[in-house]
Design a protein around this motif. Sequence first.
Motif, mmCIF file in Angstrom:
data_model
loop_
_atom_site.group_PDB
_atom_site.id
_atom_site.type_symbol
_atom_site.label_atom_id
_atom_site.label_comp_id
_atom_site.label_asym_id
_atom_site.label_seq_id
_atom_site.Cartn_x
_atom_site.Cartn_y
_atom_site.Cartn_z
ATOM 1 N N ILE A 9 12.946 -8.084 40.537
ATOM 2 C CA ILE A 9 12.129 -8.712 39.507
ATOM 3 C C ILE A 9 13.032 -9.425 38.511
ATOM 4 O O ILE A 9 14.010 -8.867 38.037
ATOM 5 N N THR A 10 12.700 -10.668 38.180
ATOM 6 C CA THR A 10 13.514 -11.403 37.207
ATOM 7 C C THR A 10 12.815 -11.625 35.883
ATOM 8 O O THR A 10 13.462 -12.013 34.933
ATOM 9 N N GLY A 11 11.521 -11.417 35.813
ATOM 10 C CA GLY A 11 10.859 -11.580 34.516
ATOM 11 C C GLY A 11 9.401 -11.926 34.669
ATOM 12 O O GLY A 11 9.006 -12.514 35.654
ATOM 13 N N LEU A 12 8.582 -11.546 33.685
ATOM 14 C CA LEU A 12 7.158 -11.833 33.728
ATOM 15 C C LEU A 12 6.902 -13.219 33.172
ATOM 16 O O LEU A 12 7.384 -13.569 32.111
ATOM 17 N N MET A 13 6.140 -14.037 33.890
ATOM 18 C CA MET A 13 5.847 -15.389 33.483
ATOM 19 C C MET A 13 4.556 -15.388 32.685
ATOM 20 O O MET A 13 3.518 -14.994 33.184
ATOM 21 N N LEU A 14 4.621 -15.803 31.427
ATOM 22 C CA LEU A 14 3.444 -15.852 30.567
ATOM 23 C C LEU A 14 3.175 -17.295 30.164
ATOM 24 O O LEU A 14 4.092 -18.078 29.996
ATOM 25 N N MET A 15 1.907 -17.607 29.994
ATOM 26 C CA MET A 15 1.557 -18.919 29.476
ATOM 27 C C MET A 15 0.815 -18.729 28.161
ATOM 28 O O MET A 15 -0.069 -17.907 28.058
ATOM 29 N N THR A 16 1.184 -19.474 27.154
ATOM 30 C CA THR A 16 0.548 -19.399 25.858
ATOM 31 C C THR A 16 -0.451 -20.528 25.721
ATOM 32 O O THR A 16 -0.123 -21.675 25.958
ATOM 33 N N LEU A 113 12.010 -13.504 25.463
ATOM 34 C CA LEU A 113 11.073 -13.174 26.529
ATOM 35 C C LEU A 113 11.510 -13.721 27.882
ATOM 36 O O LEU A 113 10.959 -13.339 28.915
ATOM 37 N N ASP A 114 12.481 -14.620 27.902
ATOM 38 C CA ASP A 114 12.918 -15.239 29.148
ATOM 39 C C ASP A 114 14.161 -14.586 29.745
ATOM 40 O O ASP A 114 14.732 -15.100 30.708
ATOM 41 N N GLN A 115 14.581 -13.469 29.195
ATOM 42 C CA GLN A 115 15.724 -12.766 29.766
ATOM 43 C C GLN A 115 15.341 -12.106 31.084
ATOM 44 O O GLN A 115 14.245 -11.560 31.224
ATOM 45 N N ALA A 116 16.250 -12.141 32.050
ATOM 46 C CA ALA A 116 15.996 -11.501 33.348
ATOM 47 C C ALA A 116 15.995 -9.981 33.211
ATOM 48 O O ALA A 116 16.731 -9.413 32.398
ATOM 49 N N TYR A 117 15.156 -9.333 34.009
ATOM 50 C CA TYR A 117 15.072 -7.868 34.051
ATOM 51 C C TYR A 117 14.730 -7.250 32.703
ATOM 52 O O TYR A 117 15.174 -6.160 32.380
ATOM 53 N N ALA A 125 5.423 -5.603 29.457
ATOM 54 C CA ALA A 125 5.381 -7.012 29.052
ATOM 55 C C ALA A 125 4.167 -7.297 28.173
ATOM 56 O O ALA A 125 4.272 -7.968 27.133
ATOM 57 N N HIS A 126 3.017 -6.793 28.590
ATOM 58 C CA HIS A 126 1.804 -7.020 27.805
ATOM 59 C C HIS A 126 1.862 -6.293 26.463
ATOM 60 O O HIS A 126 1.348 -6.792 25.458
ATOM 61 N N ALA A 127 2.494 -5.122 26.438
ATOM 62 C CA ALA A 127 2.627 -4.384 25.184
ATOM 63 C C ALA A 127 3.450 -5.188 24.183
ATOM 64 O O ALA A 127 3.190 -5.160 22.973
ATOM 65 N N ALA A 128 4.437 -5.934 24.684
ATOM 66 C CA ALA A 128 5.287 -6.745 23.806
ATOM 67 C C ALA A 128 4.497 -7.874 23.148
ATOM 68 O O ALA A 128 4.535 -8.040 21.922
ATOM 69 N N VAL A 129 3.780 -8.649 23.948
ATOM 70 C CA VAL A 129 3.067 -9.790 23.367
ATOM 71 C C VAL A 129 1.805 -9.359 22.630
ATOM 72 O O VAL A 129 1.270 -10.114 21.830
ATOM 73 N N ASP A 130 1.328 -8.149 22.893
ATOM 74 C CA ASP A 130 0.184 -7.635 22.153
ATOM 75 C C ASP A 130 0.615 -6.889 20.888
ATOM 76 O O ASP A 130 -0.227 -6.483 20.088
ATOM 77 N N GLY A 131 1.934 -6.694 20.738
ATOM 78 C CA GLY A 131 2.450 -5.937 19.604
ATOM 79 C C GLY A 131 3.175 -6.803 18.591
ATOM 80 O O GLY A 131 2.766 -7.933 18.296
ATOM 81 N N ASP A 132 4.297 -6.269 18.067
ATOM 82 C CA ASP A 132 5.022 -6.950 16.992
ATOM 83 C C ASP A 132 5.574 -8.310 17.424
ATOM 84 O O ASP A 132 5.593 -9.254 16.630
ATOM 85 N N ILE A 133 6.049 -8.410 18.669
ATOM 86 C CA ILE A 133 6.582 -9.695 19.141
ATOM 87 C C ILE A 133 5.486 -10.745 19.161
ATOM 88 O O ILE A 133 5.682 -11.891 18.747
ATOM 89 N N GLY A 134 4.317 -10.344 19.640
ATOM 90 C CA GLY A 134 3.191 -11.273 19.666
ATOM 91 C C GLY A 134 2.785 -11.722 18.272
ATOM 92 O O GLY A 134 2.464 -12.901 18.051
ATOM 93 N N LYS A 135 2.813 -10.795 17.327
ATOM 94 C CA LYS A 135 2.470 -11.141 15.944
ATOM 95 C C LYS A 135 3.481 -12.128 15.373
ATOM 96 O O LYS A 135 3.121 -13.052 14.635
ATOM 97 N N LEU A 136 4.768 -11.924 15.704
ATOM 98 C CA LEU A 136 5.797 -12.852 15.240
ATOM 99 C C LEU A 136 5.549 -14.245 15.810
ATOM 100 O O LEU A 136 5.642 -15.246 15.093
ATOM 101 N N ILE A 137 5.236 -14.306 17.107
ATOM 102 C CA ILE A 137 4.982 -15.596 17.754
ATOM 103 C C ILE A 137 3.799 -16.300 17.098
ATOM 104 O O ILE A 137 3.857 -17.501 16.799
ATOM 105 N N GLU A 138 2.728 -15.560 16.870
ATOM 106 C CA GLU A 138 1.542 -16.153 16.253
ATOM 107 C C GLU A 138 1.852 -16.688 14.858
ATOM 108 O O GLU A 138 1.426 -17.791 14.485
ATOM 109 N N ARG A 139 2.605 -15.900 14.082
ATOM 110 C CA ARG A 139 2.942 -16.317 12.714
ATOM 111 C C ARG A 139 3.823 -17.555 12.714
ATOM 112 O O ARG A 139 3.573 -18.522 11.979
ATOM 113 N N GLU A 140 4.868 -17.555 13.563
ATOM 114 C CA GLU A 140 5.795 -18.681 13.595
ATOM 115 C C GLU A 140 5.140 -19.938 14.170
ATOM 116 O O GLU A 140 5.453 -21.051 13.755
ATOM 117 N N ALA A 141 4.244 -19.755 15.146
ATOM 118 C CA ALA A 141 3.548 -20.912 15.719
ATOM 119 C C ALA A 141 2.704 -21.606 14.658
ATOM 120 O O ALA A 141 2.657 -22.846 14.587
#
Length: 238
Positions: A9-16, A113-117, A125-141
Amino acid sequence: MRKFLCIFITGLMLMTLSGCTGQKEARVYTKEKPLVLRMSLTDGEATCYYQGAKEVSKRVYDKTGGRIQINVIPGAALGGERGTTELAMNGDLDIATSANSVLSNWIPEMAILDQAYLWKNSKEAHAAVDGDIGKLIEREAKERMGIHVIGYMESGFRDVFSVKPIEKPEDFKGVKIRTIQNRYHMAAFKSFGAMPIALPFGEQFTALQQGTIDACENGVSGCYTNGFYEVTDIVKIS
């Protein structure tokens, strides 16, 4: 019959899905005059992204009693990911879809989020974007780009499709592999001894067919819908 083997596995592909914060003029909707929004996809109609976008459109239509309609425009008809993201930022497009690596041009923190492994499974992966990382992305966007992050779609973990067997990291030595234009992806394959080549998604099939590259990496759904299995003998998944 082509042989399907096991991969790392090299990483989960997400689309925003990025919706613009405002339009150039106010719009109202009624039952007689519904609000019609445009959603751009770079992926074609055979992809899981298109099917997901159509389901989003259907649910919005049903929940609003037809007062809000989303027209899904696939196949990069309105431009590539970066171009359509910029259209949304300027208020010229209602909803754009973009990979993390594209948004990292404006939000460098998303590059993590694009780092391998990085993830052991999809739950992490979903816990990350649903948690603090996701909140950071939403705020910065919102602050840096002037857009709202509506949610995420994903096509699974990235896998390798190759013209020759790759059973262990050492087998990557000298392999010309297409990666996205992302320093973390390219650094990971360089560390295996491979020769990463950044190419647009749409050029992969021809590059494999002509021998310009020996392998590519993407989701299994991408391999199926884009016919990579027709020009690669080995698909490694796990």
